[in-house]
Design an enzyme around this catalytic site. Structure first.
Site, mmCIF file in Angstrom:
data_model
loop_
_atom_site.group_PDB
_atom_site.id
_atom_site.type_symbol
_atom_site.label_atom_id
_atom_site.label_comp_id
_atom_site.label_asym_id
_atom_site.label_seq_id
_atom_site.Cartn_x
_atom_site.Cartn_y
_atom_site.Cartn_z
ATOM 1 N N ASP A 1 0.835 -1.208 0.000
ATOM 2 C CA ASP A 1 0.000 0.000 0.000
ATOM 3 C C ASP A 1 0.863 1.249 0.000
ATOM 4 O O ASP A 1 1.926 1.277 0.624
ATOM 5 C CB ASP A 1 -0.932 -0.015 1.231
ATOM 6 C CG ASP A 1 -2.054 1.014 1.103
ATOM 7 O OD1 ASP A 1 -2.329 1.460 -0.031
ATOM 8 O OD2 ASP A 1 -2.643 1.369 2.137
ATOM 9 N N ARG B 1 0.287 7.298 -3.449
ATOM 10 C CA ARG B 1 0.734 8.489 -2.700
ATOM 11 C C ARG B 1 2.217 8.759 -2.930
ATOM 12 O O ARG B 1 2.646 9.902 -3.023
ATOM 13 C CB ARG B 1 0.444 8.298 -1.194
ATOM 14 C CG ARG B 1 -1.001 8.639 -0.835
ATOM 15 C CD ARG B 1 -1.366 8.101 0.517
ATOM 16 N NE ARG B 1 -1.527 6.657 0.485
ATOM 17 C CZ ARG B 1 -1.491 5.871 1.541
ATOM 18 N NH1 ARG B 1 -1.277 6.398 2.735
ATOM 19 N NH2 ARG B 1 -1.678 4.582 1.428
ATOM 20 N N HIS C 1 3.297 2.228 -8.979
ATOM 21 C CA HIS C 1 3.172 0.766 -9.031
ATOM 22 C C HIS C 1 4.462 0.128 -9.558
ATOM 23 O O HIS C 1 4.873 -0.937 -9.091
ATOM 24 C CB HIS C 1 1.978 0.351 -9.892
ATOM 25 C CG HIS C 1 0.670 0.823 -9.330
ATOM 26 N ND1 HIS C 1 0.362 0.721 -7.991
ATOM 27 C CD2 HIS C 1 -0.400 1.420 -9.906
ATOM 28 C CE1 HIS C 1 -0.844 1.220 -7.776
ATOM 29 N NE2 HIS C 1 -1.325 1.659 -8.923
ATOM 30 N N SER D 1 -6.617 -6.750 -5.538
ATOM 31 C CA SER D 1 -7.778 -7.324 -4.860
ATOM 32 C C SER D 1 -8.964 -7.426 -5.810
ATOM 33 O O SER D 1 -8.970 -6.818 -6.889
ATOM 34 C CB SER D 1 -8.156 -6.456 -3.654
ATOM 35 O OG SER D 1 -8.795 -5.288 -4.109
ATOM 36 N N GLU E 1 -11.558 -6.002 -5.436
ATOM 37 C CA GLU E 1 -12.150 -4.650 -5.500
ATOM 38 C C GLU E 1 -11.341 -3.703 -6.387
ATOM 39 O O GLU E 1 -11.838 -2.652 -6.804
ATOM 40 C CB GLU E 1 -12.237 -4.034 -4.089
ATOM 41 C CG GLU E 1 -13.264 -4.673 -3.152
ATOM 42 C CD GLU E 1 -12.826 -6.044 -2.632
ATOM 43 O OE1 GLU E 1 -11.616 -6.235 -2.402
ATOM 44 O OE2 GLU E 1 -13.699 -6.930 -2.492
ATOM 45 N N ASN E 2 -10.067 -4.069 -6.676
ATOM 46 C CA ASN E 2 -9.201 -3.151 -7.432
ATOM 47 C C ASN E 2 -9.617 -2.963 -8.898
ATOM 48 O O ASN E 2 -9.171 -2.028 -9.562
ATOM 49 C CB ASN E 2 -7.729 -3.598 -7.381
ATOM 50 C CG ASN E 2 -7.065 -3.328 -6.052
ATOM 51 O OD1 ASN E 2 -6.135 -4.017 -5.659
ATOM 52 N ND2 ASN E 2 -7.534 -2.308 -5.331
ATOM 53 N N GLU F 1 0.813 -11.952 13.926
ATOM 54 C CA GLU F 1 1.174 -10.690 14.579
ATOM 55 C C GLU F 1 1.119 -9.597 13.518
ATOM 56 O O GLU F 1 1.547 -9.813 12.384
ATOM 57 C CB GLU F 1 2.595 -10.779 15.158
ATOM 58 C CG GLU F 1 2.731 -11.786 16.283
ATOM 59 C CD GLU F 1 1.907 -11.432 17.518
ATOM 60 O OE1 GLU F 1 1.668 -10.231 17.759
ATOM 61 O OE2 GLU F 1 1.487 -12.357 18.235
HETATM 62 C C1 FPP Z 1 -1.619 -0.271 -3.450
HETATM 63 O O1 FPP Z 1 -1.195 1.066 -3.511
HETATM 64 C C2 FPP Z 1 -1.068 -1.027 -4.549
HETATM 65 C C3 FPP Z 1 -1.757 -1.731 -5.483
HETATM 66 C C4 FPP Z 1 -3.221 -1.877 -5.496
HETATM 67 C C5 FPP Z 1 -1.062 -2.417 -6.586
HETATM 68 C C6 FPP Z 1 0.160 -3.188 -6.200
HETATM 69 C C7 FPP Z 1 0.758 -3.713 -7.409
HETATM 70 C C8 FPP Z 1 2.061 -3.688 -7.716
HETATM 71 C C9 FPP Z 1 3.125 -3.181 -6.837
HETATM 72 C C10 FPP Z 1 2.419 -4.163 -9.087
HETATM 73 C C11 FPP Z 1 3.233 -5.374 -9.240
HETATM 74 C C12 FPP Z 1 3.327 -6.284 -8.079
HETATM 75 C C13 FPP Z 1 4.145 -7.336 -7.995
HETATM 76 C C14 FPP Z 1 4.056 -8.184 -6.810
HETATM 77 C C15 FPP Z 1 5.120 -7.680 -9.051
HETATM 78 P P1 FPP Z 1 -2.289 2.190 -3.765
HETATM 79 O O2 FPP Z 1 -2.391 2.430 -5.233
HETATM 80 O O3 FPP Z 1 -3.560 1.817 -3.077
HETATM 81 O O4 FPP Z 1 -1.611 3.409 -3.068
HETATM 82 P P2 FPP Z 1 -2.340 4.651 -2.397
HETATM 83 O O5 FPP Z 1 -3.081 4.129 -1.203
HETATM 84 O O6 FPP Z 1 -1.196 5.528 -2.002
HETATM 85 O O7 FPP Z 1 -3.222 5.265 -3.435
#
Ligand code: FPP
Length: 246
Positions: free
Chosen positions: A24, A28, A41, A69, A71-72, A210
């Protein structure tokens, strides 16, 4: 790494067998730099590479991350496309690394909704993983904790109706219907990015995990922060609902 490996050798630290992380803060991180969310990302995927390598080197056996997820899908189409592309590239490269370093990788989630190219790569990673033992990275994709429990319940009900399962199923028996079948529950669950919630991640599996919450945004999450999480884990008194011995 040297410090934590030394402590491990001295018997001074327990390395969690299974670490789970909610990725997460990518968006930001990008915003703070005036970059598009997709750049966050991409940086997050790099961080995953570094942290996975570090986990393998210090003796963590399983690392599970929440990458996308159920939801994403509601995010802007461009963002979803870019995350899928990153995952596609990542899996493509990972296949070569897995063969070289004997790493296992598993995708947890409903893969039926993913692109044919991603599904083909997932099949290949599963095939390679079956041939090796040792460190395993699990990437949760199109994953939701409630959806996982629901699909397990439906598959169990089908087995029960067909006479393939017993009516008095145990918790361990039910676990075998989860996407995470065969993987021990996470010992340590980490959430970077400042939020303090579980967001539908590993609801069944984190019963006794934990939790470690960090304000560091995922792309900035370094091995020093992982060391802090492991040190904090070592200060916890895990009783699994029982009482402390002695
Ligand atoms: C959450 O940050 C991140 C995601 C929903 C996407 C995560 C995906 C990757 C890092 C891409 C590739 C992954 C791997 C394992 C190779 P956010 O966008 O919710 O951040 P925010 O809360 O700051 O908006």
């Amino acid at each position: 790494m040297a410090a934590i490996n030394q402590l491990k050798e001295d018997g001074g630290i327990i390395i969690p067998r299974h670490i789970a992380i909610i990725l997460d803060g990518n968006g930001r991180w990008a915003k703070k730099r005036g970059l598009p969310r997709t750049a966050g990302h991409a940086a997050g995927a790099e961080t995953f590479r570094k942290i996975a390598t570090y986990c393998k080197n210090i003796g963590v056996q399983y690392l599970t991350v929440y990458a996308f997820s159920t939801e994403n899908w509601s995010r802007p189409e461009e963002e979803v496309k870019s995350i899928m592309k990153l995952l596609d590239n990542y899996l493509h490269e990972a296949i070569a690394t897995m063969e070289r370093d004997h790493i296992r990788m598993k995708i947890l989630g409903d893969v039926s909704a993913l692109s044919p190219s991603l599904r083909a790569e997932i099949e290949e990673t599963n095939e390679i993983s079956g041939r090796y033992e040792g460190f395993q990275a699990n990437i949760c994709l199109n994953y939701g904790g409630r959806a996982e429990i629901l699909q397990a319940a439906k598959r169990y009900a089908a087995d029960l109706a067909a006479g393939r399962a017993s009516g008095d199923i145990t918790e361990a028996g039910f676990s075998s219907y989860m996407y995470s079948a065969g993987i021990p529950d996470p010992d340590l669950m980490i959430r970077p990015g400042g939020e303090k919630r579980i967001s539908n991640f590993l609801l069944w599996q984190c019963a006794y995990s934990e939790f470690y919450f960090s304000d560091v945004l995922w792309p900035d999450f370094g091995t020093d922060e992982l060391d802090r999480a492991i040190a904090e884990f070592n200060r916890r008194d895990r009783r699994f609902g029982g009482v402390k011995n002695g």
